[in-house]
Design an enzyme around this catalytic site. Sequence first.
Site, PDB file in Angstrom:
ATOM      1  CB  CYS A 111      -0.953  -0.029   1.185  1.00 41.49           C
ATOM      2  SG  CYS A 111      -1.969  -1.529   1.165  1.00 41.49           S
ATOM      3  CG  HIS A 258      -3.558   2.718   1.222  1.00 43.42           C
ATOM      4  ND1 HIS A 258      -3.918   2.061   0.072  1.00 43.42           N
ATOM      5  CD2 HIS A 258      -3.730   1.833   2.252  1.00 43.42           C
ATOM      6  CE1 HIS A 258      -4.286   0.823   0.387  1.00 43.42           C
ATOM      7  NE2 HIS A 258      -4.185   0.663   1.696  1.00 43.42           N
ATOM      8  CG  ASN A 288      -6.830  -1.850   0.548  1.00 35.24           C
ATOM      9  OD1 ASN A 288      -5.996  -1.677  -0.353  1.00 35.24           O
ATOM     10  ND2 ASN A 288      -6.495  -1.892   1.821  1.00 35.24           N
TER      11      ASN A 288
END
Lengths: 331, 73
Positions: A111, A258, A288
């Site tokens: 990430c 993020h 995500n």
Amino acid sequence: MGCEITHVEYYLPEEVFSNEDLKKEFPNTDLDKIEKIGIRSRSIASENQTSLDLAYNAAIKLLEKVDKANIDFLLFCTQTPDYLLPTSACILQDKLGLKKNIGALDFNLGCSGYIYGLAVAKGLIEAGIATKVLLLTGETYSKLINKNDRGNRTIFGDAGSATIISNSKINKLFNFELGTDGSGAENLIVRNGGVKNVKEIDPEIKKYGTDNHYTNNDLYMNGPEIFNFTIKNIPLLVKRTLISNGLDVNDLSYTIFHQANKFMLEYLKKKNKIPDSKFYIDLEDTGNTVSNTIPIALKRSLSKGYVKKGDKVLLAGFGVGYSWGSTIIEI
Amino acid sequence: MNKQDFFEELQELLELDFTLTETTVIGEIDSLNLLSLITFLDENFDIQKTGEELKSITSVKNIIDLIGEDSLS
């Protein structure tokens, strides 16, 4: 001399896994609760589609607008490469028809990966090694998640992205703050399948959280520990990035973190005292997507007109490793 | 924070439909409510507890022990 981001594109695989699909597979799922994390559906790579393919598709979209003859470095961020070797970036150089007298490398980050890609691209350009860097991200965590792991199947989606970082007269890619703490490695990990531990044929099924099952062949995430890491480190990261660039929150037009999940983002917004009008959240239909979330959000915020030319935008990535990084860009 | 507010906020964030007291047993906390508890402890008491410590919580008393009785008026 400086550098700037000139183009961003992304690609989402066609197959969609919705919350309704989730409910069919896991009848105990409380859809109202899932609203808290702000994800209604996620795109999932097909059986034969890899991270390399997703990044390739994003790059093809981007190369409709950029002359590939000018690209002189290729960076590819992924944790799900096609092979242990060769490097996926080498395969992508050939597949995309890029010049042969260019550098190409993979790097393994999650990430935080997009921020690190920007940092490396900036370094290459400022050192005179490259003038136009193609930064690709591609991730297919869906292939690492146990099918009985409801939690992680709720959160993660697959995607690819492509960004051009080019040299420029005016610098629009400001100072970076990067961080690493490998003591958190065990909290987000796929234990088997590398060289240290080969995949087990009949692995023990383990349980964690609420009705989530996994084995050591699969992705494991200790959600509370990752959350603790984030709320402890990211406010400080944002503060340091602003200080190192001589700016404060008022100088920013937007912040793009993020896109881990909405619950976490809302709390980080509150902790960082960032007003709603400057905080971008956009993961409802993607989930995500690991290293892809920031370029996807950046592209969408531009397309939707939230972010405009001349705006200063703070980007921050954080997660597996632990690894984190942040910078400020000017559009 | 006074104890009454603490009990009320805890009840809301854990989505419980009964009034809490110091001796209430709350049982296993699900993943999402655990995140709510983490933010509650961080925001109100500047406390970050490990996942293991949080997973061992089964009662209101366990949470009071984590933050310290003195933190509540």
